[in-house]
Write a protein that holds these residues in place. Structure first.
Motif, PDB file in Angstrom:
ATOM      1  N   LEU A 178      -2.574  -9.674  -4.130  1.00 33.89           N
ATOM      2  CA  LEU A 178      -1.856 -10.410  -5.174  1.00 33.89           C
ATOM      3  C   LEU A 178      -1.685  -9.558  -6.428  1.00 33.89           C
ATOM      4  N   GLY A 179      -2.619  -8.641  -6.648  1.00 28.18           N
ATOM      5  CA  GLY A 179      -2.529  -7.789  -7.829  1.00 28.18           C
ATOM      6  C   GLY A 179      -1.620  -6.583  -7.664  1.00 28.18           C
ATOM      7  N   TYR A 180      -1.642  -5.979  -6.458  1.00 26.21           N
ATOM      8  CA  TYR A 180      -0.947  -4.701  -6.290  1.00 26.21           C
ATOM      9  C   TYR A 180       0.209  -4.738  -5.292  1.00 26.21           C
ATOM     10  N   ALA A 181       0.340  -5.794  -4.483  1.00 24.09           N
ATOM     11  CA  ALA A 181       1.467  -5.895  -3.542  1.00 24.09           C
ATOM     12  C   ALA A 181       2.489  -6.907  -4.027  1.00 24.09           C
ATOM     13  N   SER A 182       2.105  -8.195  -4.060  1.00 25.77           N
ATOM     14  CA  SER A 182       3.069  -9.213  -4.477  1.00 25.77           C
ATOM     15  C   SER A 182       3.236  -9.255  -5.988  1.00 25.77           C
ATOM     16  N   GLY A 183       2.206  -8.854  -6.717  1.00 28.44           N
ATOM     17  CA  GLY A 183       2.302  -8.808  -8.177  1.00 28.44           C
ATOM     18  C   GLY A 183       2.231 -10.151  -8.868  1.00 28.44           C
ATOM     19  N   VAL A 184       1.810 -11.212  -8.156  1.00 27.81           N
ATOM     20  CA  VAL A 184       1.726 -12.526  -8.802  1.00 27.81           C
ATOM     21  C   VAL A 184       0.424 -12.705  -9.576  1.00 27.81           C
ATOM     22  N   HIS A 185      -0.502 -11.773  -9.406  1.00 33.20           N
ATOM     23  CA  HIS A 185      -1.720 -11.719 -10.210  1.00 33.20           C
ATOM     24  C   HIS A 185      -1.765 -10.387 -10.950  1.00 33.20           C
ATOM     25  N   ALA A 186      -2.621 -10.319 -11.952  1.00 35.75           N
ATOM     26  CA  ALA A 186      -2.797  -9.068 -12.679  1.00 35.75           C
ATOM     27  C   ALA A 186      -3.293  -7.974 -11.724  1.00 35.75           C
ATOM     28  N   PRO A 187      -2.796  -6.754 -11.870  1.00 33.82           N
ATOM     29  CA  PRO A 187      -1.951  -6.251 -12.961  1.00 33.82           C
ATOM     30  C   PRO A 187      -0.446  -6.409 -12.725  1.00 33.82           C
ATOM     31  N   GLY A 188      -0.057  -7.079 -11.645  1.00 30.53           N
ATOM     32  CA  GLY A 188       1.358  -7.370 -11.439  1.00 30.53           C
ATOM     33  C   GLY A 188       2.157  -6.236 -10.855  1.00 30.53           C
ATOM     34  N   ARG A 189       1.538  -5.417 -10.018  1.00 25.25           N
ATOM     35  CA  ARG A 189       2.234  -4.281  -9.420  1.00 25.25           C
ATOM     36  C   ARG A 189       2.772  -4.632  -8.036  1.00 25.25           C
ATOM     37  N   ASN A 190       3.757  -3.865  -7.574  1.00 22.05           N
ATOM     38  CA  ASN A 190       4.450  -4.145  -6.310  1.00 22.05           C
ATOM     39  C   ASN A 190       4.478  -2.906  -5.424  1.00 22.05           C
ATOM     40  N   SER A 191       3.381  -2.639  -4.741  1.00 22.33           N
ATOM     41  CA  SER A 191       3.331  -1.483  -3.838  1.00 22.33           C
ATOM     42  C   SER A 191       2.396  -1.783  -2.682  1.00 22.33           C
ATOM     43  N   HIS A 192       2.923  -1.819  -1.487  1.00 21.21           N
ATOM     44  CA  HIS A 192       2.080  -2.055  -0.327  1.00 21.21           C
ATOM     45  C   HIS A 192       1.060  -0.936  -0.150  1.00 21.21           C
ATOM     46  N   ALA A 193       1.482   0.318  -0.356  1.00 20.34           N
ATOM     47  CA  ALA A 193       0.553   1.436  -0.209  1.00 20.34           C
ATOM     48  C   ALA A 193      -0.589   1.321  -1.210  1.00 20.34           C
ATOM     49  N   ASP A 194      -0.258   0.975  -2.456  1.00 16.95           N
ATOM     50  CA  ASP A 194      -1.302   0.821  -3.476  1.00 16.95           C
ATOM     51  C   ASP A 194      -2.246  -0.322  -3.144  1.00 16.95           C
ATOM     52  N   SER A 195      -1.708  -1.392  -2.551  1.00 16.03           N
ATOM     53  CA  SER A 195      -2.574  -2.536  -2.244  1.00 16.03           C
ATOM     54  C   SER A 195      -3.606  -2.175  -1.184  1.00 16.03           C
ATOM     55  N   LEU A 196      -3.221  -1.356  -0.205  1.00 17.64           N
ATOM     56  CA  LEU A 196      -4.175  -0.945   0.821  1.00 17.64           C
ATOM     57  C   LEU A 196      -5.194   0.037   0.269  1.00 17.64           C
ATOM     58  N   THR A 272      -0.383  -0.633   9.939  1.00 15.25           N
ATOM     59  CA  THR A 272       0.081  -0.291   8.590  1.00 15.25           C
ATOM     60  C   THR A 272       0.503   1.168   8.457  1.00 15.25           C
ATOM     61  N   ALA A 273       0.654   1.855   9.591  1.00 10.86           N
ATOM     62  CA  ALA A 273       1.007   3.277   9.547  1.00 10.86           C
ATOM     63  C   ALA A 273       2.350   3.528   8.869  1.00 10.86           C
ATOM     64  N   SER A 274       3.240   2.530   8.902  1.00  8.20           N
ATOM     65  CA  SER A 274       4.542   2.704   8.248  1.00  8.20           C
ATOM     66  C   SER A 274       4.437   2.629   6.728  1.00  8.20           C
ATOM     67  N   VAL A 275       3.296   2.165   6.242  1.00 13.22           N
ATOM     68  CA  VAL A 275       3.097   1.976   4.801  1.00 13.22           C
ATOM     69  C   VAL A 275       2.263   3.097   4.208  1.00 13.22           C
ATOM     70  N   THR A 276       1.210   3.501   4.918  1.00 16.84           N
ATOM     71  CA  THR A 276       0.301   4.511   4.383  1.00 16.84           C
ATOM     72  C   THR A 276      -0.360   5.262   5.522  1.00 16.84           C
ATOM     73  N   ASP A 277      -0.810   6.483   5.231  1.00 18.93           N
ATOM     74  CA  ASP A 277      -1.549   7.257   6.234  1.00 18.93           C
ATOM     75  C   ASP A 277      -3.060   7.114   6.072  1.00 18.93           C
ATOM     76  N   TRP A 278      -3.496   6.277   5.138  1.00 20.05           N
ATOM     77  CA  TRP A 278      -4.920   6.009   4.897  1.00 20.05           C
ATOM     78  C   TRP A 278      -5.693   7.266   4.484  1.00 20.05           C
ATOM     79  N   SER A 279      -4.991   8.225   3.905  1.00 23.71           N
ATOM     80  CA  SER A 279      -5.675   9.447   3.475  1.00 23.71           C
ATOM     81  C   SER A 279      -6.627   9.205   2.313  1.00 23.71           C
ATOM     82  N   PHE A 280      -6.554   8.029   1.706  1.00 20.27           N
ATOM     83  CA  PHE A 280      -7.488   7.693   0.628  1.00 20.27           C
ATOM     84  C   PHE A 280      -8.885   7.375   1.165  1.00 20.27           C
ATOM     85  N   VAL A 281      -9.017   7.221   2.480  1.00 21.38           N
ATOM     86  CA  VAL A 281     -10.339   7.034   3.081  1.00 21.38           C
ATOM     87  C   VAL A 281     -10.921   8.410   3.383  1.00 21.38           C
TER      88      VAL A 281
END
Length: 483
Positions: A178-196, A272-281
């Motif tokens: 809700l915070g980083y994908a849909s943005g309906v909660h703080a901080p209100g961002r819209n990124s599927h990659a960021d949400s994961l 979710t491979a189409s969204v991110t490569d999970w390199s943050f793990v």
């Protein structure tokens, strides 16, 4: 709303009865005594983000009314009180210097609770990230997890063994999606990659923070609270079953498996491979996410029904989702645009959420079956209705009493089936700032007049107090006559 469930069920003698709140929803005093800004101060202060432009600047003014509110809890007979600490109140920038006045506020609260024979159950993060950490990248930034561990260690040092249970996070699903994908909660961002990435760093922060707490307090009872979703497929068709599987991975497995098993499900990574490569793990991260839990908190409100979407997904089409929000410019569910959420049969709460107590039994049984060694607690359950104070000075919230009656009975059903449920916390102690819905939705068992800030006990509070006193579910009809 009518009930088909019987009253009179008795719970185990050591069952823990409590209520719950969150700092930004009740405290107010957002610029006082050294508190820094949070993402919710910024978000709610942005035009168009919350209903009626409401903010948590005053909320229920709990910061100035602690004495009154603890006395109220004592009158209710609560065994425990689950509250969250505002990170920017105790560490205004999220790193560096801590704020003695903020730490003192929570230290006094814990002492008052102990003095009233109420066990303090602390949640370290209920969504109010210090704004400077968001400016530096927020939860998609790996460093935020390490800042959380520093914060957790400090609070553990200050509050020590006076705290009954330490909960690292409340509903990381909401923070991430809700915070980083849909943005309906703080901080209100819209990124599927960021949400994961946010979801992973919340899991990592749980593991790091839990270890930090146990370094200070080796015998600390550690917990995390998850809003696990009860999602069902609309049919037995393979495509609908697969839609449910993908939502289960995104809603539940992305948190359950790292936190309890030290790994991420391969299906989730593939989905979710189409969204991110999970390199943050990083190497070793999944194992770091796992720290032994004393109890797993589960929040439950409603159920969801899904099918494979027919036709093209139209962003912002107003399709209801199980989070109670209409779909926004970007769906809350990464790589799941072809999943359609179907309306559920009523009755409904004021949030538009369907009422299904059986879903709570199902959820508790399912989690226990998978993780029988982990004790469970229902850390949030309750209902929003449009309450008013009657001419007799009472709030006759029979719909809420019925809701609580039936869901608490559903917890009893789970115990009867062998589930190790240790406690129940009603959401919420008092009416408060309901995030993007502002002050339009009332969840409290205590009414708050937002003009005068006067607290008025609702019938549900008398009913709940009787439950706590007798350890037995009272009849719904008794609520209006209890005092």
């Amino acid at each position: 709303m009518t009930s088909s469930r019987a009253s009179g069920r008795t719970f185990p003698a050591d069952f823990l009865w409590g209520s719950a709140t969150a700092s930004y929803q009740i405290e107010g005093a957002v610029t006082e005594d050294g508190r820094g800004p949070s993402i919710w101060d910024t978000f709610s202060g942005t035009p168009g983000k919350t209903l009626n432009g409401d903010t948590g600047a005053v909320a229920a003014d709990h910061y100035h009314r602690v004495d009154e509110d603890v006395a109220l809890m004592k009158d209710l007979g609560l065994h425990a009180y689950r509250f969250s600490i505002a990170w920017p109140r105790v560490q205004p920038t999220g790193s560096g210097a801590f704020n003695p006045k903020g730490l003192d506020f929570y230290s006094r609260l814990v002492d008052q609770l102990r003095g009233a024979d109420i066990a303090p159950v602390v949640t370290l993060y209920h969504w109010d990230l210090p704004q400077p950490l968001e400016d530096a990248g927020g939860w998609p930034n790996r460093d935020t997890a390490y800042r959380f561990a520093d914060y957790a260690r400090k609070v553990a040092e200050v509050l020590g063994d006076r705290v009954e249970i330490w909960t690292t996070f409340n509903e990381p699903w909401c923070s991430a999606y809700l915070g980083y994908a849909s943005g309906v909660h703080a901080p209100g961002r819209n990124s599927h990659a960021d949400s994961l990435a946010a979801a992973h760093h919340l899991n990592l922060a749980h593991g790091l923070g839990g270890r930090a707490i146990r370094e200070v307090l080796p015998d600390a009872k550690l917990s995390i609270t998850l809003n696990l979703h009860v999602t069902r497929a609309a049919s037995t068709a393979p495509e609908d079953v697969d839609a449910k599987r993908r939502i289960d991975n995104l809603a539940n497995e992305i948190f359950l498996q790292p936190v309890l098993e030290g790994r991420y499900p391969e299906e989730l990574l593939a989905d979710t491979a189409s969204v991110t490569d999970w390199s943050f793990v990083h190497d070793g991260d999944a194992e770091l996410c796992q720290v032994p839990l004393s109890v797993l908190g589960i929040n439950y409100y409603s159920t969801g029904l899904v099918k494979k979407r027919e036709g093209e997904y139209v962003p912002g089409d107003g399709t209801p989702g199980p989070d109670g929000h209409k779909s926004s410019p970007v769906s809350a569910w990464p790589a799941a645009d072809d999943v359609e959420w179907l309306p559920q049969p009523g009755p409904y709460t004021a949030m538009g959420w369907n009422i299904e107590p059986e879903g709570l039994t199902e959820l508790l049984v399912d989690v226990h079956t998978r993780y029988p060694e982990v004790p469970l607690a229902v850390t949030e359950n309750g209902a929003a209705f449009y309450d008013t104070v009657a001419e007799d000075g009472r709030v006759h919230d029979v719909d809420r009493v019925t809701y609580l009656h039936d869901h608490i009975d559903a917890v009893g059903d789970a115990i009867d089936k062998g589930v190790d449920v240790r406690g129940y916390f009603v959401w919420s102690l008092m009416d408060n700032f309901e995030w993007a819905y502002g002050y339009d939705r009332r969840f409290g068992i205590v009414h708050v007049d937002y003009d005068t800030l006067v607290r008025t006990r609702k019938d549900s509070s008398y009913w709940y107090a009787e439950l706590v006193r007798t350890n037995t579910i009272p009849t719904i009809e008794s609520a209006a006559d209890l005092t």
